[in-house]
Write an enzyme that holds these catalytic residues in place. Structure first.
Site: not given
Ligand code: NAD
Length: 413
Positions: A70, A94, A106, A221
């Site tokens: 992911k 993470k 990634k 953000n």
């Protein structure tokens, strides 16, 4: 300056230390020092002027031990394999800290997206999806947006991957538009997670939130939502910055008003507000510092002057290794990026779960599930840190390494 910046090297040195402190032999965790799988692709795309241009891209899966890989896809002219490798390993750790059933990955394309029209970006995104299709999948590797990529690009990835698969596969990426299987709560998620961790830590430190002064580097953000949620919790947000402006107000900024300025901090007028030098934000008079702009911002040069007692890392890798040591000696608590900014990937996980079950939750349901996951992750790391008397960063790495190594042992060789 003079401090050589080496993201994968930094990550490996903390990883090695974590494995050593946790008592793992080299053999037990060696697999975590290397990416499992790396794909480098080169592909042609026709530009608006009729000419064909070649592009280079990567998808790296650091680990799939705890579940599908992911992690985001970045469009930047400086993307290279080393950077993607480090970011991919960071995602594996993470996801393990957050205790969500994912490994880490990634990707990226070497491109300056500002040089391309929307049509070119669509064709580039579709071709890249086709090129990495053999290794991604809703149960294999689930990309997401990252630097310079957005929900529209994720929608194109869904469409292209669905064509290849012969069915609609919303779960192939996260960070999509709501109408295309995106999740409520995703936009605010990272900032919400940063504030949840900071507020939990302040409780542990016995601090009254209403007396806390917060400074936020990067009002994008992550930073703007971190500021909003800290403000709503009663803290005084005294300083915020963007790449071109930084403002400070000892009496506190009115964050809802500031949010109406559409990112133009200079348009925010209030008595007592001063424009300060951008670099000074990090060392301004505050109790909580939230770096949420870029990596490598807190270095050995400014770390000695930092006044905050707590740093919550909204950005990935904002603190250099040397700065980390200086701050630890000073007694500054640092909630590390792999914990503090995990709220984004936690809600990405919830988006994916909704896609797989084809049943969607209300915003309150998403936020409350995310809160439970973040508070559990925070407590696990905090308890590890007190049990071993180590920094929160080392505790987060130990937590992650232990979870990945344990699953690897259970799976067997
Ligand atoms: P963004 O582009 O929305 O915001 C970045 C902000 O930083 C912008 O306001 C920009 O003006 C500001 N900035 C850039 N250089 C600066 C400087 N030198 N000084 C002060 N401000 C500066 O990006 P974002 O999505 O908020 O991401 C910020 C960081 O958080 C990145 O490190 C990213 O990898 C990390 N992160 C983001 C998410 C997410 O869900 N968006 C999740 C995890 C980690």
């Amino acid at each position: 300056m003079g401090e050589k910046y080496n993201p994968y090297g930094n990550l490996l040195s903390v990883l090695d230390n974590a494995a050593k402190v946790a008592g793992y032999s080299d053999e037990e965790y060696a697999f975590l020092r290397y990416p499992e799988r790396e794909l480098r692709v080169n592909f042609p795309v026709r530009m608006d002027d009729g000419k064909v241009k070649m592009f280079e891209g990567f998808r790296i899966q650091h680990s799939t031990v705890r579940g599908p890989a992911k992690g985001g896809i970045r469009y930047h002219h400086e993307v290279d394999a080393d950077e993607v490798r480090a970011l991919s390993a960071g995602m594996a750790l993470k996801c393990a800290v957050a205790n969500i059933p994912y490994g880490g990955g990634k990707g990226g394309i070497v491109i300056n997206p500002r040089e391309h029209s929307a049509g070119e970006l669509e064709r580039i995104t579709r071709k890249f999806t086709e090129m990495i299709a053999p290794i991604i999948g809703e149960r294999k590797d689930i990309p997401a947006p990252d630097v310079n990529t957005n929900s529209q690009m994720m929608n194109w990835m869904v469409d292209e991957y669905s064509k290849i698969s012969g069915r609609t596969v919303y779960g192939i990426v996260t960070g999509k538009s709501l109408e295309m299987g995106g999740s409520l709560g995703r936009t605010e998620a990272t900032g919400r997670g940063v504030s949840i961790c900071a507020l939990e830590m302040l409780k542990k430190m016995g601090k009254d939130v209403s007396k806390m002064r917060v400074a936020v580097q990067g009002f994008g953000n992550v930073g703007s939502f971190s500021a909003k949620f800290m403000y709503e919790a009663g803290a005084k947000v005294v300083a915020v910055s963007r790449s071109n402006t930084a403002i400070y107000c000892a009496d506190g900024l009115d964050i809802p008003e500031l949010l109406k300025c559409d990112g133009k901090l200079e348009n925010y007028k209030k008595p007592g507000v001063q424009i300060i030098d951008n670099a000074k934000l990090l060392t301004c008079d505050c109790d909580v510092l939230i770096p949420s702009a870029l990596d490598n911002q807190i270095t050995k040069d400014n770390a000695p002057n930092i006044k905050a007692i707590l740093i919550a890392e909204g950005a990935n890798g904002p603190t250099s290794k040397d700065a980390d040591e200086i701050l630890e000696k000073k007694g500054v608590k640092i909630i590390p990026d792999i914990l503090a900014n995990a709220g984004g990937v936690v809600v990405s996980y919830l988006e994916w779960v909704q896609n797989l079950q084809s049943f969607y939750w209300s915003e309150d349901e998403v936020n409350s599930k995310m809160r439970v996951l973040m508070i559990n992750a925070f407590n696990d790391v905090y308890n590890e840190s007190t049990k071993r008397n180590v920094s929160l960063r080392l505790a987060a790495y130990i937590t992650a390494v232990a979870r990945i190594v344990n699953v690897s042992k259970l799976r067997g060789k």
